[in-house]
Design an enzyme around this catalytic site. Sequence first.
Site, PDB file in Angstrom:
ATOM      1  N   ASN A 164     136.503  35.757 -39.109  1.00 41.73           N
ATOM      2  CA  ASN A 164     136.935  37.208 -40.314  1.00 41.73           C
ATOM      3  C   ASN A 164     138.256  36.960 -41.207  1.00 41.73           C
ATOM      4  O   ASN A 164     137.593  37.429 -42.139  1.00 41.73           O
ATOM      5  CB  ASN A 164     136.490  38.319 -39.298  1.00 41.73           C
ATOM      6  CG  ASN A 164     138.037  38.077 -39.149  1.00 41.73           C
ATOM      7  OD1 ASN A 164     138.814  37.566 -37.899  1.00 41.73           O
ATOM      8  ND2 ASN A 164     138.431  39.655 -38.031  1.00 41.73           N
ATOM      9  N   GLU A 261     145.373  37.466 -29.934  1.00 42.34           N
ATOM     10  CA  GLU A 261     145.245  38.421 -30.999  1.00 42.34           C
ATOM     11  C   GLU A 261     143.807  38.201 -30.494  1.00 42.34           C
ATOM     12  O   GLU A 261     142.919  37.339 -30.802  1.00 42.34           O
ATOM     13  CB  GLU A 261     145.325  38.247 -32.201  1.00 42.34           C
ATOM     14  CG  GLU A 261     147.411  37.820 -32.035  1.00 42.34           C
ATOM     15  CD  GLU A 261     147.454  39.317 -32.534  1.00 42.34           C
ATOM     16  OE1 GLU A 261     147.341  40.602 -31.961  1.00 42.34           O
ATOM     17  OE2 GLU A 261     149.285  39.162 -32.317  1.00 42.34           O
ATOM     18  N   CYS A 296     139.393  43.277 -36.563  1.00 44.85           N
ATOM     19  CA  CYS A 296     139.467  43.290 -35.509  1.00 44.85           C
ATOM     20  C   CYS A 296     140.460  45.122 -34.903  1.00 44.85           C
ATOM     21  O   CYS A 296     140.678  45.684 -34.207  1.00 44.85           O
ATOM     22  CB  CYS A 296     141.284  42.657 -34.654  1.00 44.85           C
ATOM     23  SG  CYS A 296     142.099  42.101 -36.439  1.00 44.85           S
ATOM     24  N   GLU A 475     152.133  38.798 -33.651  1.00 42.30           N
ATOM     25  CA  GLU A 475     152.653  38.323 -34.952  1.00 42.30           C
ATOM     26  C   GLU A 475     152.896  39.073 -36.011  1.00 42.30           C
ATOM     27  O   GLU A 475     153.226  40.373 -36.026  1.00 42.30           O
ATOM     28  CB  GLU A 475     150.930  38.191 -35.197  1.00 42.30           C
ATOM     29  CG  GLU A 475     150.167  37.001 -34.257  1.00 42.30           C
ATOM     30  CD  GLU A 475     149.302  35.713 -34.877  1.00 42.30           C
ATOM     31  OE1 GLU A 475     148.402  36.540 -35.390  1.00 42.30           O
ATOM     32  OE2 GLU A 475     149.506  34.565 -34.278  1.00 42.30           O
TER      33      GLU A 475
HETATM   34  P1  NAD Z   1     135.231  33.258 -31.059  1.00 44.99           P
HETATM   35  O1  NAD Z   1     136.565  33.900 -29.646  1.00 44.99           O
HETATM   36  O2  NAD Z   1     134.182  32.833 -31.213  1.00 44.99           O
HETATM   37  O3  NAD Z   1     136.179  32.181 -31.767  1.00 44.99           O
HETATM   38  C1  NAD Z   1     137.446  32.007 -32.573  1.00 44.99           C
HETATM   39  C2  NAD Z   1     137.834  30.760 -32.331  1.00 44.99           C
HETATM   40  O4  NAD Z   1     138.224  30.521 -31.127  1.00 44.99           O
HETATM   41  C3  NAD Z   1     136.782  29.840 -33.098  1.00 44.99           C
HETATM   42  O5  NAD Z   1     137.748  28.502 -34.055  1.00 44.99           O
HETATM   43  C4  NAD Z   1     136.330  28.831 -32.043  1.00 44.99           C
HETATM   44  O6  NAD Z   1     135.457  27.696 -32.252  1.00 44.99           O
HETATM   45  C5  NAD Z   1     137.464  28.989 -30.855  1.00 44.99           C
HETATM   46  N1  NAD Z   1     137.276  28.981 -29.404  1.00 44.99           N
HETATM   47  C6  NAD Z   1     135.686  28.720 -28.829  1.00 44.99           C
HETATM   48  N2  NAD Z   1     135.052  29.308 -27.588  1.00 44.99           N
HETATM   49  C7  NAD Z   1     136.910  28.155 -27.314  1.00 44.99           C
HETATM   50  C8  NAD Z   1     137.423  27.672 -26.200  1.00 44.99           C
HETATM   51  N3  NAD Z   1     136.825  27.554 -24.815  1.00 44.99           N
HETATM   52  N4  NAD Z   1     138.551  26.793 -26.680  1.00 44.99           N
HETATM   53  C9  NAD Z   1     138.995  26.849 -27.797  1.00 44.99           C
HETATM   54  N5  NAD Z   1     138.455  27.913 -28.975  1.00 44.99           N
HETATM   55  C10 NAD Z   1     137.364  28.040 -28.478  1.00 44.99           C
HETATM   56  O7  NAD Z   1     135.479  34.682 -31.899  1.00 44.99           O
HETATM   57  P2  NAD Z   1     134.459  35.156 -33.330  1.00 44.99           P
HETATM   58  O8  NAD Z   1     133.793  35.353 -33.368  1.00 44.99           O
HETATM   59  O9  NAD Z   1     135.569  33.926 -34.456  1.00 44.99           O
HETATM   60  O10 NAD Z   1     135.773  36.072 -34.201  1.00 44.99           O
HETATM   61  C11 NAD Z   1     135.984  37.012 -33.758  1.00 44.99           C
HETATM   62  C12 NAD Z   1     136.962  37.787 -32.827  1.00 44.99           C
HETATM   63  O11 NAD Z   1     138.174  37.987 -33.195  1.00 44.99           O
HETATM   64  C13 NAD Z   1     137.006  39.528 -32.857  1.00 44.99           C
HETATM   65  O12 NAD Z   1     136.788  39.973 -31.441  1.00 44.99           O
HETATM   66  C14 NAD Z   1     138.048  40.380 -33.046  1.00 44.99           C
HETATM   67  O13 NAD Z   1     138.126  41.336 -32.831  1.00 44.99           O
HETATM   68  C15 NAD Z   1     139.072  38.787 -33.288  1.00 44.99           C
HETATM   69  N6  NAD Z   1     139.656  38.759 -34.056  1.00 44.99           N
HETATM   70  C16 NAD Z   1     141.338  39.622 -34.165  1.00 44.99           C
HETATM   71  C17 NAD Z   1     142.284  39.764 -34.688  1.00 44.99           C
HETATM   72  C18 NAD Z   1     143.285  40.381 -34.032  1.00 44.99           C
HETATM   73  O14 NAD Z   1     144.467  40.203 -34.770  1.00 44.99           O
HETATM   74  N7  NAD Z   1     143.840  40.867 -32.740  1.00 44.99           N
HETATM   75  C19 NAD Z   1     141.533  39.106 -36.189  1.00 44.99           C
HETATM   76  C20 NAD Z   1     140.718  39.005 -36.375  1.00 44.99           C
HETATM   77  C21 NAD Z   1     139.479  38.814 -34.886  1.00 44.99           C
END
Ligand code: NAD
Length: 496
Positions: A164, A261, A296, A475
């Site tokens: 995102n 995060e 997020c 962060e």
């Molecule tokens: P996601 O958790 O599906 O994927 C995030 C990353 O993790 C990707 O690069 C993915 O390939 C990797 N990943 C997935 N499974 C994994 C595993 N088993 N081991 C290691 N890596 C793995 O999230 P998304 O759909 O890409 O992003 C949306 C989510 O991110 C939302 O829930 C949002 O709230 C969160 N987010 C949080 C923040 C924050 O700062 N708190 C900021 C942006 C997004």
Amino acid sequence: MTKQNMIDTAPDEVFAAYRQVNLIDAKRVPANAALDVTAPATGLVLGQAAASDADETAAAVASAKTAQIAWAQVPARERGKRVAAAARAVAENAELIAQVLARETGKAIRTECRGEVAVAADIIEFYGGLGSELKGQTVPYNPRMLTMTTREPLGVVAAIVPWNVPLVLFALKIGPALVAGNSVVLKSSEEAPFATFLMAEIMMAHLPAGVLNVVNGTGAVCGNALTGHPDIAKITFTGSEAVGEAIYKVGASRIIPVSLELGGKSPMIVCEDADLDKAVAGAISGMRFTRQGQSCTAASRIYVHDSLMDAFMERLGAQLDKLVIGDPLDEATDVGTIINARQIATINGYVARAEATEGATVTRYGQLPKDAALSPDLFVQPTILSGLPDDHPCVMEEIFGPVAVVQRWSDYDQVIELANSTHYGLAASVWTRSLHVALDSTSRLNAGYVQVNQNLTIQPNVSYGGFGRSGLGKEASLEAMLEHFTRSKTIVMNFD
Ligand code: NAD
């Protein structure tokens, strides 16, 4: 596309340059398999990114492990200067990076992507100036004994980002990790990897080879191989709650530090004495409608005092109706697309549940684009849900789309309780002219980042991070670098 001159490069050349490669040891290293990266706005395939397996991921860790030993010996201010130079190079190539980002994420170039690159470069440059702040302490123990603490790097950091805001999240991890003397293996999001690769390669020209490596692949294969690698000393992850929980367990099994995060359902409380126009503008920016709500920290639960509810809804609707939804590359566009069909299904599922709820109102604003070249399925109108029970899934759970819930309140203690009623705790805001209410509410709200009369996005020097299931650790800020990318060693010398 050469590594030196990118000014005249077209985005298509970037997609071709990173076709099925990883960036390891400052080189483009071919991977054995690839996955398609699609432009959400058109449905067309932009290119093929590496689908790295465990061995390819391990090669990046090996490069980082070797490079980290020498990097940690570089004086901290010198490391900072190199990181700052890398940040300036990112800023010089900002337009190309933003164009790539807009194509692969579907986020609008004008309202989102240019700003994201600028913020990312700013965060990295900020950390570049903090090398000399990696200080320890001396402890007054005995005049002839020297007792002190020093700050040491951790080693190889695994950094994992979602799609995102991939570049800002990249910056928040890579900036402090590198300046503190760690090396990094970053796993880009398989949904939107190319801007990450481009930004990283631009930075690599200013860093020793192997200090920063980037691998792409699925979470299940590449992500798992990275976090589970025995040479990883720290994991920093931004993404979904479920994956964060799984990664925390991987870190626990090796007793290594993990920063998370994760998601959020951030409340915004509009009090009776709030400046209404400011609150409406804050709801739109805070809900990140121009990012299709894919944030997020999105202010996705808006509690409006009963006396202001009608006026608030009217002004909010009027402003949302003005947002131009369309081609992310068009300078007139305010709002682009959702990232993929899976995310659309999630959003539509939540809206359908609101529609099926007695007493609820679902209102959609703005016009969907009619351009035949665009993929119609991935555009969603900004949507406001109201009149829902306080424990409805749309009120309690993260939707991650342009769908905000606006609920009425009249009892102050009750609204604070409602604001604290989800298992998240990422951000919150209160809109009031009363200092008493501001002080009282900010102390009672269960969120890591609480603002009054504003909903600003991340600032490099202000620490940011969630409570509860929104995550662990901070962060941004000096504090984040010291606490999460160094370890403290106590040294006691006795010359008595
Ligand atoms: P996601 O958790 O599906 O994927 C995030 C990353 O993790 C990707 O690069 C993915 O390939 C990797 N990943 C997935 N499974 C994994 C595993 N088993 N081991 C290691 N890596 C793995 O999230 P998304 O759909 O890409 O992003 C949306 C989510 O991110 C939302 O829930 C949002 O709230 C969160 N987010 C949080 C923040 C924050 O700062 N708190 C900021 C942006 C997004």
